[in-house]
Design an enzyme around this catalytic site. Sequence first.
Site, mmCIF file in Angstrom:
data_model
loop_
_atom_site.group_PDB
_atom_site.id
_atom_site.type_symbol
_atom_site.label_atom_id
_atom_site.label_comp_id
_atom_site.label_asym_id
_atom_site.label_seq_id
_atom_site.Cartn_x
_atom_site.Cartn_y
_atom_site.Cartn_z
ATOM 1 N N CYS A 55 0.827 -1.216 0.000
ATOM 2 C CA CYS A 55 0.000 0.000 0.000
ATOM 3 C C CYS A 55 0.859 1.263 0.000
ATOM 4 C CB CYS A 55 -0.900 -0.010 1.232
ATOM 5 S SG CYS A 55 0.043 0.085 2.767
ATOM 6 N N CYS A 117 2.479 -11.839 -10.466
ATOM 7 C CA CYS A 117 1.045 -11.704 -10.173
ATOM 8 C C CYS A 117 0.661 -10.231 -10.166
ATOM 9 C CB CYS A 117 0.685 -12.369 -8.845
ATOM 10 S SG CYS A 117 0.959 -11.338 -7.385
ATOM 11 N N CYS A 154 6.364 -13.658 -5.671
ATOM 12 C CA CYS A 154 6.437 -14.340 -6.980
ATOM 13 C C CYS A 154 7.813 -14.324 -7.622
ATOM 14 C CB CYS A 154 5.479 -13.685 -7.979
ATOM 15 S SG CYS A 154 3.760 -13.750 -7.551
ATOM 16 N N THR A 260 2.496 4.030 14.065
ATOM 17 C CA THR A 260 3.059 2.691 13.850
ATOM 18 C C THR A 260 2.920 1.842 15.111
ATOM 19 O OG1 THR A 260 5.225 3.524 14.492
ATOM 20 C CG2 THR A 260 4.738 3.489 12.142
ATOM 21 N N GLU A 1256 6.710 -25.630 -10.392
ATOM 22 C CA GLU A 1256 7.043 -26.176 -9.073
ATOM 23 C C GLU A 1256 8.460 -26.711 -8.887
ATOM 24 O OE1 GLU A 1256 3.117 -28.221 -7.443
ATOM 25 O OE2 GLU A 1256 3.539 -28.814 -9.494
#
Length: 1324
Positions: A55, A117, A154, A260, A1256
């Site tokens: 984010c 992704c 990924c 935080t 894999e």
Amino acid sequence: MFAAKKGDTLCVFINGKKVTEDHADPETMLLSFLRENLRLTGTKSGCGGGGCGACTVMVSRYRPTTKTIFHYSANACLLPLCQLHGAAITTVEGIGNSKTRIHPVQERIAKAHGSQCGFCTPGMVMSMYALLRNKPWPTMEDITQALAGNLCRCTGYRPIVDGCRSFCQESSCCQSNGDEKTTETKHEKPRLFDQEEFLPLDPTQDLIFPPELILMAETANQQTLTFCGERSTWVSPASLEELVQLKIRHPTAPLVMGNTNTGPDMKFKGVLHPLIISPSRVPELFEVSLTPRGVWVGAGCSLSEVRCLLEKLLLEFPEEETELFRALIQQLGNLGSQQIRNVASLGGNVVSAYPNSDLNPVLAAGNGRVSVVSGGGRREVPLDQDFFVGFGKTLLEPEEVVVSVFIPFTRKGEFVRALRHAPRKEASFATVTTGMRVCFSEGSRVVQDISIYYGGMGPTTVSATKTCKAIVGRPWDEGTLSQAYNVLLDELVLPPSAPGGKVDFRRSLTLSLLFKFNLEVLQKLKEMNVIPDELPEKLLPLPGDIQPSLQEFQPVSDSQSVHDPVGRPMMHRSAVSHATGEAIYCDDMPRTDGELFLVLVTSSRALAKIINLDVSAAMQLPGVVDVITAKDIPGKKERAMFGYSEELLAENKVSCIGQMVCAVVADSKAHAKRGAAAVKITYEDLPDPIFTIQDAIEKSSFYEPLREIERGDVAGAFSHVDQIYEGGIQIGGQEHFYMETQSMLVVPVGEETEFNVYISTQWPTLTQDAVAETLDIPSNRVTCHVKRMGGAFGGKVIKTSILASITSVAAWKTKRPVRCILERGEDMLITGGRHPVLAKYKVGFLNDGRIIAADFQYYLNAGCAVDESVLVAEKILLHIDSAYSIPNLRGRAAACRTNLPSNGAFRGFGVPQGLLVVENMINDVALVLGRPADQIREANMYTGPSATHYRMEFSPENMLRCWEDCKVRSDYNARRRAVHQFNQHHRWKKRGLSIIPIKYGVAFAESFLNQAAALVHVYKDGSVLVSHGGTEMGQGIHTKMQQVASRELHIPSSKIYISETSTSTVPNTCPSAASFGTDANGMAVKNACETLYQRLKPIREKNPKGSWETWVRAAFFEKISLSATGYHRGPDLYMDWDKMEGQPYAYFVFGVCCSEVELDCLTGDYRTVRTDIVVDIGRSVNPSVDIGQVEGAFMQGLGLYTLEELKFSPSGLLYTRGPSQYKIPAICDVPLRLNVYLLPNSHNPHAIYSSKGIGEPVLFLGSSVFFAIKDAAAAARSESGLIGPFSLDSPATPEKACLACASPFIQKIPASEPGSFKPWALNI
């Protein structure tokens, strides 16, 4: 006081546009405001706690005192909207998009293949963008620091670093992809991307800071701001006097600067503060003043600002005066991530008094002080052992406010050091941290004064007072120090069940960190000519510079058409959309009218009867619409699997913590969460829950069938061997940690019980079936749509279908759309992960290293439901031969039924656990024989025409080629000698080297899953729409399908579009799994395109010079169908467990990996110096995608074997429910050189275009790092006279590696008697 008052209007600029908000709620974070109120969904929600960076946005502010504008990156999930009055926010949408122009950062990450992704990509882009706004020519260190707080599951990070490296000044000296050879090679070898094509960085194109905000900030009479929310009020005073008055009236109200600390408490612990005070507009809190004794730094200054200030002061003052500054700078480089340091304040960090605080031990050791103010005036308080009175508590009164922190100068002969150890090198809370200061009189080694403080050794920062007394007044030498170690050991005692666990390790760290301090002090005394002695080795930090790396693949043949994209490195088809934030994921879909949000209520007991479920309090809360229980389900209440069933919602009994009991639906996520918290469940505990594999074995708690496989006569063979060795290993589980959590939206169409399900799943058909059965309607009324997933790795199949079923019941009952997006903590609690495995083996071998017989017993911790555990156990047994021809081989496997959340499919499906056991056995044989492990591996490898232990024939030729190629490319023999040399010269640092092969079977042993279908439409304008049964989760399947269609239809891939995977276009699909997605769906797409191309043949013959468009148009007028289905009937695979034979795989993928690590034997910290991977993947359809899969799988394996640890409480509750407790690899874990070579001249007749599945297999090769650590630990043990096999369980975390090294400090720690205490965490 504030309830009646109407709040002020908040003013903030977002992407250059003014946004005003009359009802700013103190509980609203910027992230939800961007996503829900402004529909800016490029900023993603990955964890909600500032731990993953998905984010990240850029905040810009104007500072009237210096008349400067400053920019910094921050986590939108922790930024309260109310804090942003007067700020300018830039999100990923604000820097570029595909409609106008994309920013160079977006372009370079996309074209360097840094996105798979794509879920983490906008955060990566914004971290890099914020860095470039401050430093247009960054160094590599700047880049790795800027990205340290951004996680990616990924890519393995290498391509992201390569894309960002192109902004470095130093990058111009070496070509991308590491082609640092001569200019000749540059032309010969194809590259994954061309740096010359990149757009230049042009700062003039960036958004300007809004002049209106400058005017606003310059206004002389600043007013107090008040924002009133639904349950909470936010007050931001403009003067110190007013702040003090507020604290007198509201002593318990928290002061929030960076949020935080307070933010995560509100989010994760449900803490409610009726009043929040934000002192961010009080000028006195940001003042810096220099005095002759040191510097007073405003408590409101962010940690990044403190670091910049101290770095400036280093240049202005002599070295001996800035010892404390340098120690603090070092800690500030490791504390949190860049995004956290940019907002967290110095005062907040000191006063939160965390037990493992990084700054407090250093400030305390360095005689720091704080200046506090209250109604009674000002006072100065020393930061010493009396300041910290308990967990998170200091001796300050509730109404006192810290105004500034004093950081003193040091003097000649005074040395200060900060040392820490953390589970991960960056963005990780410390395990143990320390500040140490020693002072000598000039020209002497006698200690005048010393102070030592530790964090992580109790509920507060602690002072080692007795240890200091034992040193002060004595000469700094071996005698003094060895006595000090003994005193320290007695002084800092942790009970064996201390919170946080790792007790022996933490105690040993206190000693080894003091020893490191000792080495540094001796070095300093030597430099000052105080001591003439020969010094022990100088401890340099572990290497850290990321080097350019190589990615080699075979170029396409010269005869291939330039328009044919197959075999070329083609960018992921959505990469630019990922980088601009335009790619739509499930939760980015716009809210629809009347939509509800669903939050699950889960069990808090591991094994209990449900006596009563009381939802009355929840139903009274604002916004709550309904509570869904098992009684509401109109159809099947459970899902059947392998003869067992799993309840959708528990009705009478729960069998793990985290089991779903009911679900609350409300008009917003916040209301649904409050509703879920108000549901009361009464339990009656049942006796003897089972958590560990050992418990399950004792109670014979297994899922049937138990599997066994044998070749030869194992029992008989043991009597014909020279030696027999018995050993074992434990392998911990692993959380999928897909960046996008489980996400779904179920929309009732409104007639004839029809439903649209928008979902993040690998198997849309399973979800369709599950929803239809749950609602008791036919499958043709349920359409599942999958646009893309933000990662999956096997975790979005079974559990996803259950979650979708529950959500569909809510949509069916309320007749309204229902959205369910799990939070990271819920996802980790509910969904399970990779199976923990306990394995034992007995091996018989000859003295020349040949293994004659091996017997394996595997136990998997399957959890409370069977899921796919039996299949995982079977796949483990089908791979126990690994790369080795062992004539007598037996394996047995049992899936244990326990009271933990059920584990299921995870990339590799059992093979990564099964093969680690085999390789560990080989390693033990090598240690018994005192020979290098690679020689034992070579002596036992398959050669010539071979057959597996289940009698499947294959050729190991390419495996042996990979082995030889890897040895040559990694320069294995020379480096083995260099490692030996290094280890002889270093006592406290060791290097280890290991080379590991893999043979991995591809496709489903369940034959019916090896099929696929496709639907291809050609429209009249010549554009093509392809639908197929595969789902896109980052593995690039849509990109490869585009390449297949482009080749078969002889048109450019730009004319081909893939919108989504839907059960209405391609029915009865199989899961995208088992590395078989491209093999199956590629053939189906090829089949459909061949049909269409064939249909156009007469048209083409009539008009051979025509274009594609004219042919298509002509075909339409000649009534030729322009739509075709394609189908692929995959291989008929089978496994007969009674006969112990079969052909369960279509073919094997081979690979070999060599890794070298450098290990710090005092702390167990390590760095992977270099990794070389050679993989045989046939002829790659898309080398950039395939190399990305190789690197990503390797890094996930590195995480599994060295870093990622799931911790459960003694009552079965998962402790590690987010990135702050569960560490996946970050940029700091990437090998400093990561070279990937695709084996040339390889062919595979069993798959499309001679390629091989690659998702894999390479994950297991991450174990080369595990065995390199074990190799380094063996070298360290030999220093203590320990030789032969030793136990090192996976993951080889710094704790386990350090304990395995058995240094003198480890040997000092008295062992706790097992059974005499209740451990903090279970060993499951």
